[in-house]
Write an enzyme that holds these catalytic residues in place. Sequence first.
Site, PDB file in Angstrom:
ATOM      1  N   ASP A 344       0.820  -1.415   0.079  1.00 13.47           N
ATOM      2  CA  ASP A 344      -0.023  -0.021   0.176  1.00 13.47           C
ATOM      3  C   ASP A 344       0.706   1.328  -0.056  1.00 13.47           C
ATOM      4  O   ASP A 344       1.910   1.275   0.597  1.00 13.47           O
ATOM      5  CB  ASP A 344      -0.821   0.098   1.195  1.00 13.47           C
ATOM      6  CG  ASP A 344      -1.667   1.105   1.338  1.00 13.47           C
ATOM      7  OD1 ASP A 344      -2.719   1.528   0.537  1.00 13.47           O
ATOM      8  OD2 ASP A 344      -1.541   2.048   2.456  1.00 13.47           O
ATOM      9  N   GLU A 398       0.753  -0.675  -5.625  1.00 13.17           N
ATOM     10  CA  GLU A 398      -0.330   0.488  -5.562  1.00 13.17           C
ATOM     11  C   GLU A 398       0.452   1.781  -5.607  1.00 13.17           C
ATOM     12  O   GLU A 398       0.852   2.401  -4.860  1.00 13.17           O
ATOM     13  CB  GLU A 398      -0.999   0.587  -4.183  1.00 13.17           C
ATOM     14  CG  GLU A 398      -2.372   1.433  -4.412  1.00 13.17           C
ATOM     15  CD  GLU A 398      -2.717   2.261  -3.346  1.00 13.17           C
ATOM     16  OE1 GLU A 398      -3.571   2.951  -3.285  1.00 13.17           O
ATOM     17  OE2 GLU A 398      -1.566   2.385  -2.422  1.00 13.17           O
TER      18      GLU A 398
END
Length: 686
Positions: A344, A398
């Site tokens: 993330d 991401e």
Amino acid sequence: MSSTTTPQAAQHCRISNDPGDFGADPWLRPYLGEIARRSDFVAARRRSLCGGGSLSAAAAWPDRYGLHREGDGWRFREWLPNATAVALVGEFNGWTATPAYQLRREENGDWYGEFPLGAMAHRDQYRLAVTWPGGGGVRIPAGARRVVRSTSDLSRSDVLFNAQLWSPEEPYAWRHRSPRLASPLIYEAHVGMAQEKAGIGSFQEFTAAILPRIAAAGYNTVQLMAVQQHPYYGSFGYHVANFFAVCDLFGTPDEFKELVDTAHGLGLRVIMDLVHSHAVRNEGEGLGRQDGTRWQYFHDGPRGEHPAWDSLCFDYSKDDVCRFLLGNCRFWLDEYHVDGFRFDGVTSMLYRDHGLGRSFSGYGNYFDDNSDWEAFAYLALANELVHEIRPDAWTIAEDVSGMPGLASPVEQGGCGFDYRLAMGVTDYWFKLSDQPDEHWSMNGLWHELVNRRQDERTLSYLECHDQALVGGQSFIFKLIGKGMFDAMHCGSQDISVERGCALHKLARLATIASAAHGYLNFMGNEFGHPEWIDFPRDGNGWSYNYARRQWHLRDDQSLRYHGLGEFDRAMLAACGQRPDFFACRPQLLKLDDLAKIIVFERAGLVFVFNFHPWQSQADYGFVCLSGHYRQVLDSDAAAFGGLGRLPAEQCHVACAVRNGDCRDYWLRVYVPCRVAIVLERIDDGE
């Protein structure tokens, strides 16, 4: 140009499942020297961390630190370089720093102690009493594998967090091996909000009720959010406090192991969101001022604070910090048998300004002084470590910046991720949703669907959890609006519902059919879940009403949600589950901007999309390979909530047409407005 037709039928275009040559990109030539220097920097960081050993050995942090049973006793070690005294306090000594539980200082700022077996027991709660120059406090060990809160009442402000010794007499016995899969069909899920009840779902409930749904729907991978322990439930799990502990709101370590094991038995892989981009700033239950300093794990000063996330930023230049994070990667692979990670906040890591307010309009944005080589090196080494331990594991980046090379091999100067998310695809769909569909550009849509670097693997999606958060809207909600609440029954004549359901199916099919190497969906979006996501908080009266999934809507055959779910299942069966599907590139056969039609071929399937809001096409022709074609999917079928304008499994024959000295084969089909059909070539017609 309103219509484009390929001059000849497309052959199956096989592609390697391996990324191409990162350095072959001609636009990178001015930056090859910078890439080489960055690669040298990664190599230097590897040498600093590993010496002459392996990365997996350098990532042995979980074995060295924390509380471990060893022989007839316990051993404990913690890294607290600024501390002057450290003791274990807990239920076993009345939460008092008694002499028997004092730790002794070792080199490199480590504190160590050995204790008899009877000194503590399974489920005992404990903390560290840390003294430093000018002060002190109680802290949770950085390597705590179980952390529990004093109450699950989220409205309470007096919640106390403690580490808990987790050492059951019978360790969990694994039953299933991880399945081997060619390409991921990812179901992004959140355990706590997966249940229909107004409350927090558990690992056990997810295992029993949700995993079978995911497998039956045709997905092969579960991506779990919010697994790592986080004090604030509403953070969606992205403000992590305890990196080695599963979130206690969902259950115990063994219950999470049961979830992963059961998923493997159902043929599902399990990957998890790994948050190494920042940490919650909490001190009592997180890593903030663990030894009294701000800079133990994090950058000091403004660089150590994330201005948008109110969190602390790791200092990746420190070997001890990198070993902690690398050890965290290894821990989840070894201890819980997860099959990989979605990293993330990669953009936030890669740039000193975290990518905030930047457009990334040129390659120069990726290689200027704003780039954080220390973070890049950590990510490259984390990917190398994951694949050293588990060659079959998947890592996903991401990243919204589009930095080249994230999913290219480290030895080519890349960062080594297996996949990167094609985040531009969802952005384009949501831009289209703000326009009348008669104004949609087929040229623009096709370009965005297939616009990707050929040297990197990518995963496409229509929407993930980001688009459904409160303050935003899911794709279908943007299309339908208030009709989601009162006009989704099958007898409804609501025009916005008809439009929204039709385009929802077309958009999802176009996304997976054109995806390069895999596909992702967020929990419930496959059937058009009507609600946004809003976690319990003071502003909504601590309500769980929008932090759950209403599965009864998917199961009710009198509602259009059921048809949308059935279409998603059929869509995955038709293309995503074909073993060679993602090994072939989509080949454009016809693009007609005036008629709003896109036709392309992939892996023996022909996809015909008519996005026009009112104009159906009878006898619409395009060049293809010779042979017979059988209709295998029709978005307009009654079973999917459509109008049923096409006969099921109808067959078509590609007819020969002279083209000068050549002979083309033309297929002519009836394709109603706002409908997509998929045709399978069943023979060559000879």
